[in-house]
Design a protein around this motif. Structure first.
Motif, PDB file in Angstrom:
ATOM      1  N   UNK A 153       0.826  -1.208   0.000  1.00 53.64           N
ATOM      2  CA  UNK A 153       0.000   0.000   0.000  1.00 53.64           C
ATOM      3  C   UNK A 153       0.860   1.259   0.000  1.00 53.64           C
ATOM      4  N   UNK A 154       2.026   1.194   0.650  1.00 54.77           N
ATOM      5  CA  UNK A 154       2.945   2.341   0.646  1.00 54.77           C
ATOM      6  C   UNK A 154       3.522   2.529  -0.751  1.00 54.77           C
ATOM      7  N   UNK A 155       3.922   1.428  -1.380  1.00 49.76           N
ATOM      8  CA  UNK A 155       4.483   1.522  -2.726  1.00 49.76           C
ATOM      9  C   UNK A 155       3.461   2.078  -3.702  1.00 49.76           C
ATOM     10  N   UNK A 203       1.090   4.165  -2.930  1.00 50.82           N
ATOM     11  CA  UNK A 203       0.984   5.600  -2.639  1.00 50.82           C
ATOM     12  C   UNK A 203       2.124   6.369  -3.296  1.00 50.82           C
ATOM     13  N   UNK A 204       3.326   5.810  -3.214  1.00 47.83           N
ATOM     14  CA  UNK A 204       4.479   6.482  -3.792  1.00 47.83           C
ATOM     15  C   UNK A 204       4.342   6.595  -5.312  1.00 47.83           C
ATOM     16  N   UNK A 205       3.911   5.519  -5.941  1.00 50.50           N
ATOM     17  CA  UNK A 205       3.743   5.551  -7.397  1.00 50.50           C
ATOM     18  C   UNK A 205       2.597   6.481  -7.797  1.00 50.50           C
ATOM     19  N   UNK A 206       1.565   6.562  -6.955  1.00 47.63           N
ATOM     20  CA  UNK A 206       0.480   7.502  -7.234  1.00 47.63           C
ATOM     21  C   UNK A 206       0.985   8.935  -7.142  1.00 47.63           C
ATOM     22  N   UNK A 207       1.851   9.188  -6.154  1.00 51.99           N
ATOM     23  CA  UNK A 207       2.446  10.528  -6.038  1.00 51.99           C
ATOM     24  C   UNK A 207       3.239  10.859  -7.292  1.00 51.99           C
ATOM     25  N   UNK A 208       3.989   9.885  -7.793  1.00 53.41           N
ATOM     26  CA  UNK A 208       4.739  10.108  -9.029  1.00 53.41           C
ATOM     27  C   UNK A 208       3.794  10.400 -10.185  1.00 53.41           C
ATOM     28  N   UNK A 209       2.704   9.667 -10.234  1.00 49.47           N
ATOM     29  CA  UNK A 209       1.761   9.798 -11.347  1.00 49.47           C
ATOM     30  C   UNK A 209       0.998  11.123 -11.309  1.00 49.47           C
ATOM     31  N   UNK A 210       0.993  11.791 -10.159  1.00 47.80           N
ATOM     32  CA  UNK A 210       0.352  13.106 -10.060  1.00 47.80           C
ATOM     33  C   UNK A 210       1.276  14.223 -10.534  1.00 47.80           C
ATOM     34  N   UNK A 260      14.910   1.915  -3.662  1.00 55.70           N
ATOM     35  CA  UNK A 260      13.925   2.436  -2.714  1.00 55.70           C
ATOM     36  C   UNK A 260      13.770   1.479  -1.547  1.00 55.70           C
ATOM     37  N   UNK A 261      13.745   2.013  -0.332  1.00 56.26           N
ATOM     38  CA  UNK A 261      13.497   1.137   0.802  1.00 56.26           C
ATOM     39  C   UNK A 261      13.944   1.729   2.125  1.00 56.26           C
TER      40      UNK A 261
END
Length: 242
Positions: free
Chosen positions: A48-50, A52-59, A193-194
């Motif tokens: 779920x964190x990953x 969120x991070x990819x969604x942030x990138x996609x925004x 990432x990690x």
């Protein structure tokens, strides 16, 4: 009513208000404390964190709303090892090209590809030549747009307490072949990432005396190249007269 007013009236608008002081401080803190990490402590990044991070990138913003970024998550150990081999090959070639600083450069290890919880390869999409809006005279805006996505992911990772490093030591054609990219797609970054033990107090290359951050006032001009900006000249004057 002008066409511009008609278009404006057709758009939906949100509130144009600043963040609260606390929220604004959090944004600036993430920007200030973001680091290009090279040391990772294994572990995992929860799905779920990953996401969120990819969604942030996609925004991220993109010229002409072309969204040129593509993310390839490297999950297999053997693929990571092959990826690391490409990085090592280029690291040696880069060291040779640096001449006198060759040995110094070789001390800078790139182990995140093997040690980080997640490895993502960012590629520019194929078919980008079809996007003309904003790119007719500046075709590199696809790369600029993808860089914005990477920065979004980087800041979100810092907010989540994770480290991220951008590896650019690879031959793009070899990496494209390894990952089976379609013709026209172009890899631009390997992201490690990690979890990390901590964040560098200063950028690692600065601590290693490889480079240092230039003063902002040397990089901002007024009107023409080289004209010192009054934005900083005035500030400097105030400092002197205190």
């Amino acid at each position: 009513m002008s066409a511009q007013q008609q278009t404006s009236n057709a758009l939906q608008w949100g509130p144009a208000q600043p963040f609260s002081a606390q929220d604004a401080d959090a944004v600036y803190r993430a920007i200030r404390e973001r680091r290009d990490m090279r040391h990772f402590s294994g572990g995992v990044v929860a799905p779920d964190v990953l996401r969120r991070l990819l969604q942030a990138a996609h925004f991220a913003p993109s010229v002409g709303f072309m969204q040129p970024w593509r993310f390839i998550r490297v999950t297999q150990r053997d693929m990571r090892e092959r990826l690391h081999g490409l990085v090592e090959d280029e690291r040696k070639r880069t060291a040779q090209a640096l001449g006198a600083r060759q040995d110094e450069f070789m001390r800078l290890k790139v182990q995140g590809v093997l040690d980080a919880a997640e490895v993502l390869v960012v590629s520019l999409a194929d078919g980008r030549d079809k996007h003309v809006f904003g790119r007719r005279t500046m075709p590199a805006m696809d790369l600029a747009s993808a860089a914005c996505a990477i920065q979004n992911l980087w800041l979100a990772a810092r907010a989540e307490g994770l480290g991220m490093g951008w590896v650019s030591l690879f031959e793009p054609a070899d990496l494209a072949t390894l990952l089976g990219l379609p013709e026209g797609a172009e890899p631009i970054a390997i992201l490690c990432l990690g979890p990390v033990q901590g964040y560098y107090a200063q950028p690692m290359l600065e601590q290693e005396r490889w480079a240092c951050r230039a003063p902002l006032e040397a990089l901002v001009f007024d009107d023409v190249w080289g004209e010192v900006s009054q934005l900083f000249a005035c500030g400097a004057q105030k400092e002197v007269t205190k």
